[in-house]
Design a protein around this motif. Structure first.
Motif, PDB file in Angstrom:
ATOM      1  N   LEU A  92       0.582  -1.660   0.358  1.00 15.65           N
ATOM      2  CA  LEU A  92      -0.061  -0.308   0.337  1.00 15.65           C
ATOM      3  C   LEU A  92       0.870   1.430  -0.220  1.00 15.65           C
ATOM      4  CD1 LEU A  92      -2.581  -1.240   2.543  1.00 15.65           C
ATOM      5  CD2 LEU A  92      -3.060  -1.241  -0.091  1.00 15.65           C
ATOM      6  N   LYS A  93       1.823   1.523   1.160  1.00 20.09           N
ATOM      7  CA  LYS A  93       2.689   2.533   0.894  1.00 20.09           C
ATOM      8  C   LYS A  93       4.187   2.796  -0.455  1.00 20.09           C
ATOM      9  CE  LYS A  93       1.308   4.268   4.894  1.00 20.09           C
ATOM     10  NZ  LYS A  93      -0.058   5.476   4.655  1.00 20.09           N
ATOM     11  N   PRO A  94       4.241   1.938  -0.541  1.00 19.20           N
ATOM     12  CA  PRO A  94       5.235   1.787  -1.261  1.00 19.20           C
ATOM     13  C   PRO A  94       4.604   2.498  -2.857  1.00 19.20           C
ATOM     14  CG  PRO A  94       5.452   0.258  -0.768  1.00 19.20           C
ATOM     15  CD  PRO A  94       4.140   0.848   0.058  1.00 19.20           C
ATOM     16  N   SER A  95       3.107   1.658  -3.092  1.00 20.80           N
ATOM     17  CA  SER A  95       2.844   1.696  -4.359  1.00 20.80           C
ATOM     18  C   SER A  95       1.790   3.122  -4.463  1.00 20.80           C
ATOM     19  CB  SER A  95       1.417   1.034  -5.153  1.00 20.80           C
ATOM     20  OG  SER A  95       0.865   0.858  -3.535  1.00 20.80           O
ATOM     21  N   GLN A  96       1.438   3.761  -3.268  1.00 24.66           N
ATOM     22  CA  GLN A  96       1.075   4.982  -2.787  1.00 24.66           C
ATOM     23  C   GLN A  96       2.015   5.934  -3.248  1.00 24.66           C
ATOM     24  OE1 GLN A  96      -0.113   6.317   0.950  1.00 24.66           O
ATOM     25  NE2 GLN A  96      -1.776   7.248   0.427  1.00 24.66           N
ATOM     26  N   MET A  97       3.430   5.702  -2.924  1.00 18.90           N
ATOM     27  CA  MET A  97       4.077   7.006  -2.657  1.00 18.90           C
ATOM     28  C   MET A  97       4.884   6.770  -4.507  1.00 18.90           C
ATOM     29  SD  MET A  97       8.096   7.303  -1.294  1.00 18.90           S
ATOM     30  CE  MET A  97       9.178   8.283  -1.737  1.00 18.90           C
ATOM     31  N   ALA A  98       4.999   5.880  -5.337  1.00 20.76           N
ATOM     32  CA  ALA A  98       4.983   5.732  -7.026  1.00 20.76           C
ATOM     33  C   ALA A  98       4.214   6.897  -7.489  1.00 20.76           C
ATOM     34  CB  ALA A  98       5.168   4.087  -7.004  1.00 20.76           C
ATOM     35  N   ILE A  99       3.328   6.463  -7.019  1.00 22.33           N
ATOM     36  CA  ILE A  99       1.915   6.764  -8.249  1.00 22.33           C
ATOM     37  C   ILE A  99       2.003   8.193  -8.539  1.00 22.33           C
ATOM     38  CG2 ILE A  99      -0.558   7.361  -8.138  1.00 22.33           C
ATOM     39  CD1 ILE A  99      -1.332   3.991  -6.954  1.00 22.33           C
ATOM     40  N   ILE A 100       1.883   8.538  -6.604  1.00 16.56           N
ATOM     41  CA  ILE A 100       2.286  10.564  -6.065  1.00 16.56           C
ATOM     42  C   ILE A 100       4.168  10.751  -7.160  1.00 16.56           C
ATOM     43  CG2 ILE A 100       2.569  12.122  -4.747  1.00 16.56           C
ATOM     44  CD1 ILE A 100       1.216  10.730  -2.869  1.00 16.56           C
ATOM     45  N   CYS A 101       4.652  10.320  -6.944  1.00 18.72           N
ATOM     46  CA  CYS A 101       6.220  10.418  -7.796  1.00 18.72           C
ATOM     47  C   CYS A 101       6.368   9.935  -9.305  1.00 18.72           C
ATOM     48  CB  CYS A 101       7.289   9.728  -7.286  1.00 18.72           C
ATOM     49  SG  CYS A 101       7.780   9.772  -5.794  1.00 18.72           S
ATOM     50  N   LEU A 102       5.102   9.170 -10.005  1.00 24.54           N
ATOM     51  CA  LEU A 102       4.786   8.963 -11.369  1.00 24.54           C
ATOM     52  C   LEU A 102       4.329  10.283 -12.004  1.00 24.54           C
ATOM     53  CD1 LEU A 102       4.523   5.489 -11.878  1.00 24.54           C
ATOM     54  CD2 LEU A 102       6.379   6.919 -12.820  1.00 24.54           C
ATOM     55  N   SER A 103       3.237  11.168 -10.757  1.00 22.44           N
ATOM     56  CA  SER A 103       2.961  12.008 -11.200  1.00 22.44           C
ATOM     57  C   SER A 103       3.343  13.177 -11.420  1.00 22.44           C
ATOM     58  CB  SER A 103       1.530  12.374 -10.012  1.00 22.44           C
ATOM     59  OG  SER A 103       0.688  11.034  -9.949  1.00 22.44           O
ATOM     60  N   PHE A 104       4.167  13.165  -9.889  1.00 19.81           N
ATOM     61  CA  PHE A 104       5.032  14.722 -10.250  1.00 19.81           C
ATOM     62  C   PHE A 104       6.066  14.737 -12.090  1.00 19.81           C
ATOM     63  CE2 PHE A 104       9.180  16.491  -9.499  1.00 19.81           C
ATOM     64  CZ  PHE A 104       9.603  16.951  -9.398  1.00 19.81           C
ATOM     65  N   GLY A 105       7.090  13.281 -12.025  1.00 18.98           N
ATOM     66  CA  GLY A 105       7.470  13.315 -12.693  1.00 18.98           C
ATOM     67  C   GLY A 105       6.394  13.382 -14.266  1.00 18.98           C
ATOM     68  N   LYS A 106       5.170  13.154 -14.654  1.00 18.31           N
ATOM     69  CA  LYS A 106       4.162  12.890 -15.799  1.00 18.31           C
ATOM     70  C   LYS A 106       4.779  15.265 -15.931  1.00 18.31           C
ATOM     71  CE  LYS A 106       2.211  10.320 -18.005  1.00 18.31           C
ATOM     72  NZ  LYS A 106       2.543  10.232 -19.351  1.00 18.31           N
ATOM     73  N   TYR A 107       3.773  15.434 -14.754  1.00 19.48           N
ATOM     74  CA  TYR A 107       3.598  17.134 -14.543  1.00 19.48           C
ATOM     75  C   TYR A 107       5.180  17.682 -14.584  1.00 19.48           C
ATOM     76  CZ  TYR A 107      -1.306  16.899 -13.616  1.00 19.48           C
ATOM     77  OH  TYR A 107      -2.622  16.872 -14.164  1.00 19.48           O
ATOM     78  N   ALA A 108       6.473  17.282 -13.800  1.00 22.10           N
ATOM     79  CA  ALA A 108       7.478  18.094 -14.478  1.00 22.10           C
ATOM     80  C   ALA A 108       8.008  18.111 -15.891  1.00 22.10           C
ATOM     81  CB  ALA A 108       8.394  17.839 -13.800  1.00 22.10           C
ATOM     82  N   VAL A 109       7.581  16.637 -16.247  1.00 23.81           N
ATOM     83  CA  VAL A 109       8.314  16.797 -17.564  1.00 23.81           C
ATOM     84  C   VAL A 109       7.376  17.447 -18.596  1.00 23.81           C
ATOM     85  CG1 VAL A 109       8.701  14.963 -19.065  1.00 23.81           C
ATOM     86  CG2 VAL A 109       9.802  14.319 -17.177  1.00 23.81           C
ATOM     87  N   GLU A 110       6.635  17.465 -18.454  1.00 24.56           N
ATOM     88  CA  GLU A 110       4.847  17.733 -18.998  1.00 24.56           C
ATOM     89  C   GLU A 110       5.302  19.542 -19.644  1.00 24.56           C
ATOM     90  OE1 GLU A 110       1.821  17.118 -21.941  1.00 24.56           O
ATOM     91  OE2 GLU A 110       1.996  15.548 -20.482  1.00 24.56           O
ATOM     92  N   ALA A 111       6.265  19.983 -18.647  1.00 26.48           N
ATOM     93  CA  ALA A 111       5.926  21.384 -18.810  1.00 26.48           C
ATOM     94  C   ALA A 111       7.159  22.045 -19.915  1.00 26.48           C
ATOM     95  CB  ALA A 111       6.802  22.231 -17.315  1.00 26.48           C
ATOM     96  N   PHE A 112       7.828  21.288 -20.237  1.00 29.49           N
ATOM     97  CA  PHE A 112       9.447  20.966 -20.933  1.00 29.49           C
ATOM     98  C   PHE A 112       8.588  20.458 -22.103  1.00 29.49           C
ATOM     99  CE2 PHE A 112      11.185  21.458 -17.280  1.00 29.49           C
ATOM    100  CZ  PHE A 112      11.490  22.709 -16.979  1.00 29.49           C
TER     101      PHE A 112
END
Length: 457
Positions: A92-112
């Motif tokens: 639960l906790k690892p997958s929760q963090m993985a989803i959030i960090c992938l969301s971070f990656g999506k938005y961080a890279v999408e900006a460029f």
């Protein structure tokens, strides 16, 4: 710790996470229509409200901040409680963090990357990098980790406010063409509806988090249900307004094909200020991931201290007093999930597992109505509520397997059942593996950690 008196704002903060910036596209894709997606959003809010009210009774019966672990222990005994701590630590906790960090990656890279979809490998590398940064913050200092959490929490509210006000402005201009024929193209598959609930409920995940701080809530018998009744409907309305706002500048097809819907919204509406959206969302997701790791490290620490995990995970750094081994262990699992999963597959993986235990908590409440009828219940819900949530949780677990089984459900089931393989010899019979003592000493020296008992004697 000081009592948490502002429980309504705490509830709103727990619920409004990064999910609303990820879930709309997946939910719309799985329902096939705007109308059905709004029905699911409202149903997810209602289900979260009912589940939280049932948890409020559990939380006032047992005010220790163990939440599901404590309820399973009270109703069923040690093995189910162990399975919860096991699944929370490994799934639960690892997958929760993985989803959030992938969301971070999506938005961080999408900006460029504005002309095409961002390369998946770049998104994953950014996600792993942010896990490393958050790990460093949490290992360095407890005060630094909590300060980051407090500062970054406001960013999510800024992003939500920009989307809602922007949508209101576009509606005043008459941009409502995408809201016509709302139920056209609806998919009525049992499995699709269940997995649409997974996607929607991810945005609401956190409805049970107040039970983890019940000890710190002033007068929980009144403030806990009151904060739930006010907070969750407020969040539900907020999410509905955000989805309407997205549809004032994007067609349903554009929403389905964009995993960073807030960036697309910002590009269409804000012009030269479009950078505000990815900045706000990335700051928000960073704060959410930081909070997830902060809590997960303590879960590893507490579970291993009870003898449910490796001894080394209950050790803390000798100078910084942070649970470094638990934080590192959790981050390694989360990084592996980032590298081998996708946002939507991990949401399914997380939700499938979580609703097994949410349903188990409803069953625990029903069982204790009969096994512990005289136990004080400062707050009591009608018995129909936990029964209804239990039935829905069974549907959410069984429906996707029957309609369209995938490997994620098998992995989740094996993780949970595999816990008993370790529980019987290593927890129940307290069997010790000889070479593990040497491994523990080596890691203790490498990480400069020690048991808390020896540090404070």
């Amino acid at each position: 710790m000081a009592p948490v008196t502002e429980t309504k704002s705490v509830t709103f903060n727990f619920l409004t996470g990064s999910g609303i910036f990820v879930s709309p596209s997946g939910l719309l894709e799985r329902t096939g229509s705007i109308g059905m997606s709004f029905v699911i959003w409202m149903a997810c809010g209602l289900l979260s409200l009912l589940g939280a009210l049932a948890y409020a009774e559990l939380g006032t019966m047992n005010t220790s901040s163990g939440a599901e672990y404590a309820y399973f222990m009270d109703a069923f005994g040690a093995p189910p409680a162990f399975l919860f701590s096991w699944a929370s630590t490994l799934v639960l906790k690892p997958s929760q963090m993985a989803i959030i960090c992938l969301s971070f990656g999506k938005y961080a890279v999408e900006a460029f990357v504005t002309e095409c979809e961002p390369p998946e490998i770049v998104v994953k590398l950014v996600a792993v990098l942010i896990i490393v940064v958050i790990l460093y913050v949490n290992c360095y200092s407890v005060n630094l980790a909590t300060s980051v959490q407090n500062v970054f929490t406001a960013a999510k509210l800024v992003a939500v406010l920009i989307v809602i006000l922007g949508g209101a402005y576009k509606m005043c201009e008459g941009n409502v063409q995408h809201l016509r024929n709302p139920f056209k193209g609806t998919i009525y598959s049992i499995g699709n509806i269940a997995t649409a609930f997974y996607t929607g409920l991810w945005a609401y995940d956190g409805w049970n988090n107040l039970n983890y701080v019940t000890e710190e809530i002033k007068n929980p018998s009144k403030n806990l249900p009151r904060s739930i009744i006010i907070g969750i409907p407020l969040v539900t309305i907020c999410y509905a307004l955000i989805n309407i706002s997205y549809l004032t500048v994007m067609s349903p097809l554009e929403m389905m094909t964009s995993e960073a819907v807030a960036v697309t919204f910002g590009n269409r509406l804000l012009g030269v200020m479009a950078w505000l959206m990815p900045l706000s969302v990335t700051i928000s997701t960073f704060g959410s991931a930081n909070g997830t790791l902060f809590a997960a490290g303590r879960l590893c620490f507490a579970a291993s201290r009870e003898g449910h995990l490796l001894d080394i995970l209950s050790y803390v750094h000798i100078r910084r007093y942070t649970p470094a081994p638990g934080l590192i262990f959790h981050s390694i699992i989360a990084s592996a999930m980032v590298l081998y999963g996708t946002i939507h597959s991990l949401i399914d993986f997380f939700s499938f597992t979580a609703w097994i235990f949410y349903g188990g908590s409803m069953l625990a409440l029903i069982v204790m109505r009969f096994t512990k009828p005289t136990q004080p219940r400062p707050y009591k819900v009608p018995i129909i509520i936990p029964i209804l949530v239990l039935l829905i949780s069974i549907y959410l677990v069984v429906g996707p397997i029957v309609d369209k089984p995938t490997i994620e459900y098998l992995y989740a089931g094996l993780f949970i059942l595999g816990g008993m393989v370790f529980y019987v010899p290593f927890v129940h019979f307290k069997l010790r593996v000889p070479f593990m003592d040497g491994v523990t000493v080596f890691l203790q020296m490498l990480l400069e950690v020690a048991p808390t008992a020896s540090m404070f004697e």
